[in-house]
Design a protein around this motif. Sequence first.
Motif, PDB file in Angstrom:
ATOM      1  N   HIS A  18       2.905  -6.966   2.173  1.00 44.57           N
ATOM      2  CA  HIS A  18       2.204  -8.114   2.749  1.00 44.57           C
ATOM      3  C   HIS A  18       3.111  -9.329   2.786  1.00 44.57           C
ATOM      4  O   HIS A  18       2.700 -10.404   3.222  1.00 44.57           O
ATOM      5  CB  HIS A  18       0.956  -8.448   1.913  1.00 44.57           C
ATOM      6  N   SER A  32      -5.035  -6.627   5.776  1.00 47.42           N
ATOM      7  CA  SER A  32      -5.739  -5.711   4.893  1.00 47.42           C
ATOM      8  C   SER A  32      -6.724  -4.855   5.685  1.00 47.42           C
ATOM      9  O   SER A  32      -7.451  -5.356   6.530  1.00 47.42           O
ATOM     10  CB  SER A  32      -6.473  -6.538   3.834  1.00 47.42           C
ATOM     11  N   GLY A  33      -6.710  -3.558   5.405  1.00 48.49           N
ATOM     12  CA  GLY A  33      -7.659  -2.652   6.045  1.00 48.49           C
ATOM     13  C   GLY A  33      -7.204  -2.104   7.386  1.00 48.49           C
ATOM     14  O   GLY A  33      -7.936  -1.372   8.039  1.00 48.49           O
ATOM     15  N   CYS A  34      -5.970  -2.430   7.809  1.00 52.62           N
ATOM     16  CA  CYS A  34      -5.522  -1.993   9.145  1.00 52.62           C
ATOM     17  C   CYS A  34      -5.032  -0.549   9.153  1.00 52.62           C
ATOM     18  O   CYS A  34      -4.777   0.003  10.219  1.00 52.62           O
ATOM     19  CB  CYS A  34      -4.436  -2.922   9.675  1.00 52.62           C
ATOM     20  N   GLY A  35      -4.876   0.060   7.972  1.00 48.25           N
ATOM     21  CA  GLY A  35      -4.507   1.480   7.943  1.00 48.25           C
ATOM     22  C   GLY A  35      -3.113   1.786   7.401  1.00 48.25           C
ATOM     23  O   GLY A  35      -2.648   2.923   7.515  1.00 48.25           O
ATOM     24  N   LYS A  36      -2.449   0.814   6.786  1.00 48.07           N
ATOM     25  CA  LYS A  36      -1.075   1.034   6.306  1.00 48.07           C
ATOM     26  C   LYS A  36      -1.013   2.125   5.236  1.00 48.07           C
ATOM     27  O   LYS A  36      -0.185   3.032   5.316  1.00 48.07           O
ATOM     28  CB  LYS A  36      -0.488  -0.280   5.743  1.00 48.07           C
ATOM     29  N   SER A  37      -1.873   2.001   4.214  1.00 47.53           N
ATOM     30  CA  SER A  37      -1.843   3.001   3.133  1.00 47.53           C
ATOM     31  C   SER A  37      -2.269   4.364   3.667  1.00 47.53           C
ATOM     32  O   SER A  37      -1.703   5.394   3.290  1.00 47.53           O
ATOM     33  CB  SER A  37      -2.775   2.593   1.991  1.00 47.53           C
ATOM     34  N   THR A  38      -3.269   4.357   4.536  1.00 49.66           N
ATOM     35  CA  THR A  38      -3.724   5.609   5.143  1.00 49.66           C
ATOM     36  C   THR A  38      -2.571   6.278   5.874  1.00 49.66           C
ATOM     37  O   THR A  38      -2.330   7.476   5.718  1.00 49.66           O
ATOM     38  CB  THR A  38      -4.870   5.310   6.132  1.00 49.66           C
ATOM     39  N   TYR A  57     -12.011   9.049   8.496  1.00 51.72           N
ATOM     40  CA  TYR A  57     -12.734   9.224   7.236  1.00 51.72           C
ATOM     41  C   TYR A  57     -14.178   9.468   7.648  1.00 51.72           C
ATOM     42  O   TYR A  57     -14.852   8.538   8.091  1.00 51.72           O
ATOM     43  CB  TYR A  57     -12.665   7.956   6.386  1.00 51.72           C
TER      44      TYR A  57
HETATM   45  N1  LIG Z   1     -11.216   7.062   1.103  1.00 48.42           N
HETATM   46  C1  LIG Z   1     -11.690   6.345   2.115  1.00 48.42           C
HETATM   47  N2  LIG Z   1     -12.908   6.594   2.631  1.00 48.42           N
HETATM   48  C2  LIG Z   1     -13.401   5.892   3.670  1.00 48.42           C
HETATM   49  N3  LIG Z   1     -12.732   4.881   4.274  1.00 48.42           N
HETATM   50  C3  LIG Z   1     -11.532   4.575   3.794  1.00 48.42           C
HETATM   51  C4  LIG Z   1     -10.934   5.279   2.699  1.00 48.42           C
HETATM   52  N4  LIG Z   1      -9.723   4.746   2.453  1.00 48.42           N
HETATM   53  C5  LIG Z   1      -9.569   3.756   3.350  1.00 48.42           C
HETATM   54  N5  LIG Z   1     -10.647   3.652   4.159  1.00 48.42           N
HETATM   55  C6  LIG Z   1     -10.831   2.683   5.263  1.00 48.42           C
HETATM   56  O1  LIG Z   1      -9.776   2.868   6.198  1.00 48.42           O
HETATM   57  C7  LIG Z   1      -9.289   1.619   6.648  1.00 48.42           C
HETATM   58  C8  LIG Z   1      -7.810   1.511   6.346  1.00 48.42           C
HETATM   59  O2  LIG Z   1      -7.644   1.439   4.935  1.00 48.42           O
HETATM   60  P1  LIG Z   1      -6.206   1.349   4.268  1.00 48.42           P
HETATM   61  O3  LIG Z   1      -6.388   1.429   2.799  1.00 48.42           O
HETATM   62  O4  LIG Z   1      -5.308   2.326   4.909  1.00 48.42           O
HETATM   63  O5  LIG Z   1      -5.758  -0.131   4.696  1.00 48.42           O
HETATM   64  P2  LIG Z   1      -4.467  -0.984   4.285  1.00 48.42           P
HETATM   65  O6  LIG Z   1      -3.840  -1.442   5.553  1.00 48.42           O
HETATM   66  O7  LIG Z   1      -3.627  -0.208   3.338  1.00 48.42           O
HETATM   67  O8  LIG Z   1      -5.108  -2.249   3.552  1.00 48.42           O
HETATM   68  P3  LIG Z   1      -4.553  -3.125   2.308  1.00 48.42           P
HETATM   69  O9  LIG Z   1      -3.505  -4.004   2.883  1.00 48.42           O
HETATM   70  O10 LIG Z   1      -5.753  -3.898   1.862  1.00 48.42           O
HETATM   71  O11 LIG Z   1      -4.044  -2.192   1.267  1.00 48.42           O
HETATM   72  C9  LIG Z   1     -10.138   0.554   5.974  1.00 48.42           C
HETATM   73  O12 LIG Z   1     -11.170   0.192   6.864  1.00 48.42           O
HETATM   74  C10 LIG Z   1     -10.680   1.266   4.762  1.00 48.42           C
HETATM   75  O13 LIG Z   1     -11.927   0.742   4.388  1.00 48.42           O
END
Ligand SMILES: Nc1ncnc2c1ncn2[C@@H]1O[C@H](COP(=O)(O)OP(=O)(O)OP(=O)(O)O)[C@@H](O)[C@H]1O
Length: 252
Positions: free
Chosen positions: A205, A40-46, A15
């Motif tokens: 989770h 949370s924030g480890c990148g799963k949704s990404t 990003y």
């Molecule tokens: N649109 C975006 N722009 C910039 N950074 C982003 C964006 N979306 C996610 N991130 C960052 O990328 C990293 C991974 O985010 P992601 O949403 O994939 O985490 P996650 O594992 O799904 O977390 P959660 O369990 O809280 O849903 C985080 O540090 C987040 O802040």
Amino acid sequence: MTNSKISVQNLNLYYKDFQALKNVSLDVLENRVTALIGPSGCGKSTFLRTLNRMNDLIEGVRVEGKVTLDGVDIYRPDVDVVSLRKRVGMVFQKPNPFPMSVYDNVAYGPRIHGIKNKQQLDQIVEKSLRGAALWDEVQDRLYKSALGLSGGQQQRLCIARLLAVEPEVLLMDEPTSALDPVSTLKIEELIRELKNKYTIIIVTHNMQQAARVSDTTAFFLNGDLVECGDTGAIFTMPEDKRTEDYITGRFG
Ligand SMILES: Nc1ncnc2c1ncn2[C@@H]1O[C@H](COP(=O)(O)OP(=O)(O)OP(=O)(O)O)[C@@H](O)[C@H]1O
Ligand SMILES: [Mg+2]
């Protein structure tokens, strides 16, 4: 032997200048449930969004590496993203039915793809609602607003809406985190049934949920895929200390 439906090789995602996925390689097996776990924030949704190019919609995203669906690179410039997202559909944490009737929610996708015949649409709607284990609860309120359904019913409606366009892969991002335990169990039962026909990837989770519904589990930490393997093995004898710490609740 099970085929890989999706194969991810050396995937990096940025990003702007923040690297959210680091050299991730993972094979997703056909007709299996793969659970993605991690703090949370480890990148799963990404990661989930890279599988149907939903990240394309976010400004400043750069993807390196390769993701194949049935052996074809989905990041090739000539790939039709609309048909990719029809094949690889997504359900979100918060159910998001459209503000229209139950029927129209399910018929929405097929109509967009050109189906107009009423009888055919009726059949698709019933089949999809049955497939999502919702038909019995909504058959007498098909023409009422979907927003009047309970949260658990709305989530199953969103699954029915996906099934209506005959996808191959279902991506589910914490599909039960907003649901009560009874609705959660219904969705879990549904996932176990759906895997006969679809390939499913679920972010959760809830460790018990991952253990109950998935065949394969992948543990992410700070954008790294730390460990991936058979769910039974990951939960009983993880190879990496960080996986063990996470699943036993020592952090995250
Ligand atoms: N649109 C975006 N722009 C910039 N950074 C982003 C964006 N979306 C996610 N991130 C960052 O990328 C990293 C991974 O985010 P992601 O949403 O994939 O985490 P996650 O594992 O799904 O977390 P959660 O369990 O809280 O849903 C985080 O540090 C987040 O802040
Ligand atoms: Mg997330």
